[in-house]
Write an enzyme that holds these catalytic residues in place. Structure first.
Site, short mmCIF file in Angstrom:
data_model
loop_
_atom_site.label_atom_id
_atom_site.label_comp_id
_atom_site.label_asym_id
_atom_site.label_seq_id
_atom_site.Cartn_x
_atom_site.Cartn_y
_atom_site.Cartn_z
N CYS A 8 0.85 -1.18 0.00
CA CYS A 8 0.00 0.00 0.00
C CYS A 8 0.89 1.24 0.00
O CYS A 8 2.12 1.12 -0.15
CB CYS A 8 -0.97 -0.02 1.18
SG CYS A 8 -0.20 0.04 2.81
N ASN A 11 2.40 1.48 4.12
CA ASN A 11 2.79 0.24 4.83
C ASN A 11 2.63 0.40 6.35
O ASN A 11 3.39 -0.19 7.12
CB ASN A 11 4.22 -0.17 4.45
CG ASN A 11 4.64 -1.57 4.89
OD1 ASN A 11 5.80 -1.81 5.21
ND2 ASN A 11 3.71 -2.51 4.94
N CYS A 13 -1.01 0.92 7.45
CA CYS A 13 -2.43 0.64 7.69
C CYS A 13 -2.89 -0.63 6.95
O CYS A 13 -3.07 -1.68 7.57
CB CYS A 13 -3.30 1.83 7.25
SG CYS A 13 -2.99 3.35 8.16
N ARG A 14 -3.08 -0.54 5.65
CA ARG A 14 -3.72 -1.63 4.92
C ARG A 14 -2.82 -2.84 4.70
O ARG A 14 -3.21 -3.98 4.99
CB ARG A 14 -4.26 -1.13 3.56
CG ARG A 14 -5.38 -0.11 3.72
CD ARG A 14 -5.61 0.67 2.43
NE ARG A 14 -4.44 1.48 2.08
CZ ARG A 14 -4.31 2.17 0.97
NH1 ARG A 14 -5.28 2.13 0.06
NH2 ARG A 14 -3.23 2.89 0.74
N SER A 15 -1.61 -2.62 4.19
CA SER A 15 -0.76 -3.79 3.88
C SER A 15 -0.28 -4.53 5.13
O SER A 15 -0.16 -5.77 5.06
CB SER A 15 0.39 -3.43 2.93
OG SER A 15 1.27 -2.48 3.49
N ASP A 125 -8.98 3.13 2.68
CA ASP A 125 -7.77 3.46 3.43
C ASP A 125 -8.15 4.11 4.75
O ASP A 125 -8.62 5.25 4.79
CB ASP A 125 -6.90 4.41 2.60
CG ASP A 125 -5.53 4.62 3.24
OD1 ASP A 125 -5.36 4.24 4.42
OD2 ASP A 125 -4.65 5.15 2.55
P1 4NP Z 1 -1.62 2.90 4.14
O1 4NP Z 1 -2.24 4.28 4.69
O2 4NP Z 1 -1.16 3.18 2.73
O3 4NP Z 1 -2.79 1.97 4.19
O4 4NP Z 1 -0.50 2.52 5.07
C1 4NP Z 1 -1.54 5.50 4.61
C2 4NP Z 1 -0.45 5.70 5.41
C3 4NP Z 1 0.24 6.91 5.35
C4 4NP Z 1 -0.18 7.89 4.46
C5 4NP Z 1 -1.27 7.65 3.63
C6 4NP Z 1 -1.94 6.45 3.70
N1 4NP Z 1 0.52 9.12 4.39
O5 4NP Z 1 0.06 10.01 3.65
O6 4NP Z 1 1.56 9.27 5.06
#
Ligand code: 4NP
Length: 152
Positions: A8, A11, A13-15, A125
């Protein structure tokens, strides 16, 4: 050995949730010796950070171990290592397609494409929605079908 890589943006939240859920499915099926699971990010935004507190809370509530996890950006070696690169949204697919060596582009999949009724849809997300448990449930609905495909 089949290598599965969840990716994702951050890395955190989702992954990581996908990695933890899928490792649990693999363990329950007794396939730890045949399927390796990892996760990483398309960005280095969160490099070195543990999963988001919301993701940690949900993983803990479902008995999943996240203690070893920290965010890392994908490398060229990951593209080579992975047999399946399972991504969360269309931006991930776009970014990874740009980054991947040509020979590895066909490894990139959108997670919900495995469910006939959810093709083309994205894993929400929780960085934006704050609904970590809902994202967990959506991942939980799709990942057994990936295990079936991989072992099928
Ligand atoms: P992830 O969520 O891609 O599911 O880990 C996010 C984590 C960080 C950010 C965006 C989405 N960010 O903008 O830092």
């Amino acid at each position: 050995m089949t290598n599965v890589l969840f990716v994702c943006l951050g890395n955190i939240c989702r992954s990581p949730m996908a990695e933890a859920i899928f490792k649990n499915l693999v363990a329950k099926a007794g396939l730890q010796d045949q399927i390796q699971v990892d996760s990483c990010a398309t960005s280095s935004e969160e490099e070195g950070n543990p999963p988001h507190p919301g993701a940690r809370k949900v993983m803990a509530a479902h008995g999943l171990d996240y203690s070893y996890m920290h965010s890392r950006p994908i490398t060229e070696q990951d593209f080579n290592w992975a047999d399946y690169i399972i991504t969360m949204d269309n931006q991930n697919v776009f970014n990874l397609t740009q980054m991947a060596p040509a020979a590895d582009r066909n490894k990139i999949h959108l997670c919900l494409d495995i469910l006939p009724d959810n093709r083309g849809q994205e894993i929400p997300d929780p960085w934006y929605t704050h609904r970590f448990e809902y994202t967990y449930q959506v991942l939980q609905s799709a990942l057994p079908a990936w295990l079936d495909k991989i072992t099928g």
